[in-house]
Design a protein around this motif. Structure first.
Motif, PDB file in Angstrom:
ATOM      1  N   LEU A 110       0.839  -1.206   0.000  1.00 37.27           N
ATOM      2  CA  LEU A 110       0.000   0.000   0.000  1.00 37.27           C
ATOM      3  C   LEU A 110       0.871   1.251   0.000  1.00 37.27           C
ATOM      4  O   LEU A 110       0.586   2.218  -0.719  1.00 37.27           O
ATOM      5  CB  LEU A 110      -0.960  -0.008   1.190  1.00 37.27           C
ATOM      6  CG  LEU A 110      -2.078  -1.052   1.114  1.00 37.27           C
ATOM      7  CD1 LEU A 110      -2.820  -1.139   2.440  1.00 37.27           C
ATOM      8  CD2 LEU A 110      -3.026  -0.758  -0.032  1.00 37.27           C
ATOM      9  N   LYS A 111       1.943   1.242   0.773  1.00 34.51           N
ATOM     10  CA  LYS A 111       2.853   2.390   0.777  1.00 34.51           C
ATOM     11  C   LYS A 111       3.538   2.547  -0.576  1.00 34.51           C
ATOM     12  O   LYS A 111       3.763   3.670  -1.038  1.00 34.51           O
ATOM     13  CB  LYS A 111       3.878   2.261   1.896  1.00 34.51           C
ATOM     14  CG  LYS A 111       3.272   2.517   3.264  1.00 34.51           C
ATOM     15  CD  LYS A 111       4.316   2.454   4.357  1.00 34.51           C
ATOM     16  CE  LYS A 111       3.717   2.817   5.699  1.00 34.51           C
ATOM     17  NZ  LYS A 111       4.737   2.824   6.768  1.00 34.51           N
ATOM     18  N   ALA A 112       3.854   1.444  -1.239  1.00 33.35           N
ATOM     19  CA  ALA A 112       4.444   1.518  -2.585  1.00 33.35           C
ATOM     20  C   ALA A 112       3.436   2.121  -3.562  1.00 33.35           C
ATOM     21  O   ALA A 112       3.806   2.953  -4.407  1.00 33.35           O
ATOM     22  CB  ALA A 112       4.880   0.126  -3.054  1.00 33.35           C
ATOM     23  N   ARG A 113       2.171   1.734  -3.459  1.00 30.14           N
ATOM     24  CA  ARG A 113       1.138   2.313  -4.327  1.00 30.14           C
ATOM     25  C   ARG A 113       0.991   3.807  -4.059  1.00 30.14           C
ATOM     26  O   ARG A 113       0.779   4.590  -4.996  1.00 30.14           O
ATOM     27  CB  ARG A 113      -0.196   1.596  -4.116  1.00 30.14           C
ATOM     28  CG  ARG A 113      -0.198   0.183  -4.713  1.00 30.14           C
ATOM     29  CD  ARG A 113      -1.498  -0.557  -4.481  1.00 30.14           C
ATOM     30  NE  ARG A 113      -2.653   0.206  -4.918  1.00 30.14           N
ATOM     31  CZ  ARG A 113      -3.892  -0.010  -4.487  1.00 30.14           C
ATOM     32  NH1 ARG A 113      -4.141  -0.958  -3.612  1.00 30.14           N
ATOM     33  NH2 ARG A 113      -4.886   0.721  -4.932  1.00 30.14           N
ATOM     34  N   LEU A 114       1.119   4.206  -2.805  1.00 32.00           N
ATOM     35  CA  LEU A 114       1.070   5.638  -2.466  1.00 32.00           C
ATOM     36  C   LEU A 114       2.224   6.384  -3.135  1.00 32.00           C
ATOM     37  O   LEU A 114       2.034   7.471  -3.684  1.00 32.00           O
ATOM     38  CB  LEU A 114       1.163   5.839  -0.958  1.00 32.00           C
ATOM     39  CG  LEU A 114      -0.121   5.709  -0.178  1.00 32.00           C
ATOM     40  CD1 LEU A 114       0.156   5.690   1.316  1.00 32.00           C
ATOM     41  CD2 LEU A 114      -1.070   6.841  -0.514  1.00 32.00           C
ATOM     42  N   ARG A 115       3.422   5.802  -3.089  1.00 34.94           N
ATOM     43  CA  ARG A 115       4.579   6.460  -3.699  1.00 34.94           C
ATOM     44  C   ARG A 115       4.382   6.611  -5.206  1.00 34.94           C
ATOM     45  O   ARG A 115       4.724   7.646  -5.773  1.00 34.94           O
ATOM     46  CB  ARG A 115       5.864   5.704  -3.358  1.00 34.94           C
ATOM     47  CG  ARG A 115       6.266   5.869  -1.894  1.00 34.94           C
ATOM     48  CD  ARG A 115       7.659   5.341  -1.597  1.00 34.94           C
ATOM     49  NE  ARG A 115       7.825   3.936  -1.885  1.00 34.94           N
ATOM     50  CZ  ARG A 115       7.527   2.940  -1.067  1.00 34.94           C
ATOM     51  NH1 ARG A 115       7.050   3.201   0.143  1.00 34.94           N
ATOM     52  NH2 ARG A 115       7.729   1.693  -1.419  1.00 34.94           N
ATOM     53  N   VAL A 116       3.823   5.599  -5.837  1.00 31.77           N
ATOM     54  CA  VAL A 116       3.548   5.705  -7.273  1.00 31.77           C
ATOM     55  C   VAL A 116       2.546   6.823  -7.532  1.00 31.77           C
ATOM     56  O   VAL A 116       2.707   7.629  -8.451  1.00 31.77           O
ATOM     57  CB  VAL A 116       3.028   4.357  -7.842  1.00 31.77           C
ATOM     58  CG1 VAL A 116       2.494   4.531  -9.256  1.00 31.77           C
ATOM     59  CG2 VAL A 116       4.131   3.301  -7.815  1.00 31.77           C
ATOM     60  N   ALA A 153       4.890   9.490   2.116  1.00 31.79           N
ATOM     61  CA  ALA A 153       5.102   9.005   0.747  1.00 31.79           C
ATOM     62  C   ALA A 153       5.704  10.103  -0.121  1.00 31.79           C
ATOM     63  O   ALA A 153       6.629   9.863  -0.901  1.00 31.79           O
ATOM     64  CB  ALA A 153       3.781   8.505   0.152  1.00 31.79           C
ATOM     65  N   VAL A 154       5.201  11.328   0.023  1.00 31.17           N
ATOM     66  CA  VAL A 154       5.731  12.467  -0.739  1.00 31.17           C
ATOM     67  C   VAL A 154       7.204  12.689  -0.407  1.00 31.17           C
ATOM     68  O   VAL A 154       8.038  12.869  -1.293  1.00 31.17           O
ATOM     69  CB  VAL A 154       4.897  13.744  -0.480  1.00 31.17           C
ATOM     70  CG1 VAL A 154       5.598  14.986  -1.007  1.00 31.17           C
ATOM     71  CG2 VAL A 154       3.511  13.610  -1.095  1.00 31.17           C
ATOM     72  N   ASP A 155       7.545  12.664   0.877  1.00 27.75           N
ATOM     73  CA  ASP A 155       8.936  12.866   1.289  1.00 27.75           C
ATOM     74  C   ASP A 155       9.846  11.781   0.711  1.00 27.75           C
ATOM     75  O   ASP A 155      10.941  12.084   0.215  1.00 27.75           O
ATOM     76  CB  ASP A 155       9.056  12.879   2.814  1.00 27.75           C
ATOM     77  CG  ASP A 155       8.431  14.118   3.444  1.00 27.75           C
ATOM     78  OD1 ASP A 155       8.178  15.109   2.724  1.00 27.75           O
ATOM     79  OD2 ASP A 155       8.191  14.079   4.675  1.00 27.75           O
ATOM     80  N   ASP A 156       9.395  10.517   0.761  1.00 28.10           N
ATOM     81  CA  ASP A 156      10.185   9.416   0.199  1.00 28.10           C
ATOM     82  C   ASP A 156      10.418   9.609  -1.292  1.00 28.10           C
ATOM     83  O   ASP A 156      11.528   9.447  -1.794  1.00 28.10           O
ATOM     84  CB  ASP A 156       9.477   8.075   0.417  1.00 28.10           C
ATOM     85  CG  ASP A 156       9.447   7.622   1.865  1.00 28.10           C
ATOM     86  OD1 ASP A 156      10.175   8.211   2.695  1.00 28.10           O
ATOM     87  OD2 ASP A 156       8.690   6.672   2.160  1.00 28.10           O
ATOM     88  N   VAL A 157       9.352   9.961  -1.997  1.00 33.51           N
ATOM     89  CA  VAL A 157       9.437  10.134  -3.453  1.00 33.51           C
ATOM     90  C   VAL A 157      10.313  11.332  -3.801  1.00 33.51           C
ATOM     91  O   VAL A 157      11.137  11.272  -4.721  1.00 33.51           O
ATOM     92  CB  VAL A 157       8.028  10.273  -4.071  1.00 33.51           C
ATOM     93  CG1 VAL A 157       8.083  10.804  -5.490  1.00 33.51           C
ATOM     94  CG2 VAL A 157       7.316   8.936  -4.025  1.00 33.51           C
TER      95      VAL A 157
END
Length: 160
Positions: A32-38, A112-116
């Motif tokens: 789910l976190k990966a989908r958020l990053r996408v 997620a925004v910060d990671d991306v």
């Protein structure tokens, strides 16, 4: 990722086509976190390349998708710091940003925004190579996009 294109498709001015690895009944927090990053990556790429005053409305469906994922993590799946509970997703209090569940939803998206943002900065050269390739051909397979971003192509290696 199956395909990346800048060719307009309906309301989208371009998109990344993803297909599931297999049918899933359950999702993990990691997926789910990966989908958020996408979902947040396109807007963050715009912000990085063009600056905060030049972001566009193109991310509207991505914003909706990211919000739905984070909201479900908090209200339905018990996948947040609020713990193992269900919160009525129709509760009007969820629209109040002073309400703890709303703050947690925003926090999940912000993470997620910060990671991306960090990953895009680290992979800026790959992003630029992908942009150039898309401007030349408009549509690229997922495998080719990965090669370009990682720099695993003869063209990318000779340009380095």
């Amino acid at each position: 990722v199956e395909k990346v294109t800048i060719t307009p498709q309906g309301a989208a001015m371009g998109f990344v086509l993803q297909s599931p690895e297999r049918d899933r009944v359950f999702e993990t927090v990691a997926r789910l976190k990966a989908r958020l990053r996408v979902a947040v990556a396109g807007r963050e790429a715009e912000r990085l390349i063009f600056g905060p005053d030049m972001i566009t409305t193109g991310a509207a469906s991505d914003i909706r998708q990211a919000t739905q994922i984070a909201r479900a993590m908090v209200t339905t799946y018990g996948m947040s710091e609020l713990g193992f509970m269900v919160i009525d997703p129709q509760d009007p209090m969820l629209f109040d940003m002073h309400n703890p569940p709303s703050r947690v939803i925003a926090k999940i998206i912000d993470e997620a925004v910060d990671d991306v943002r960090m990953e895009l900065k680290e992979r800026r050269e790959g992003l630029d190579r992908l942009t150039e390739a898309l401007l030349e051909t408009e549509t690229i397979s997922g495998a080719r996009a990965r090669e370009i971003v990682e720099g695993n192509t003869k063209e990318a290696l000779s340009a380095a």
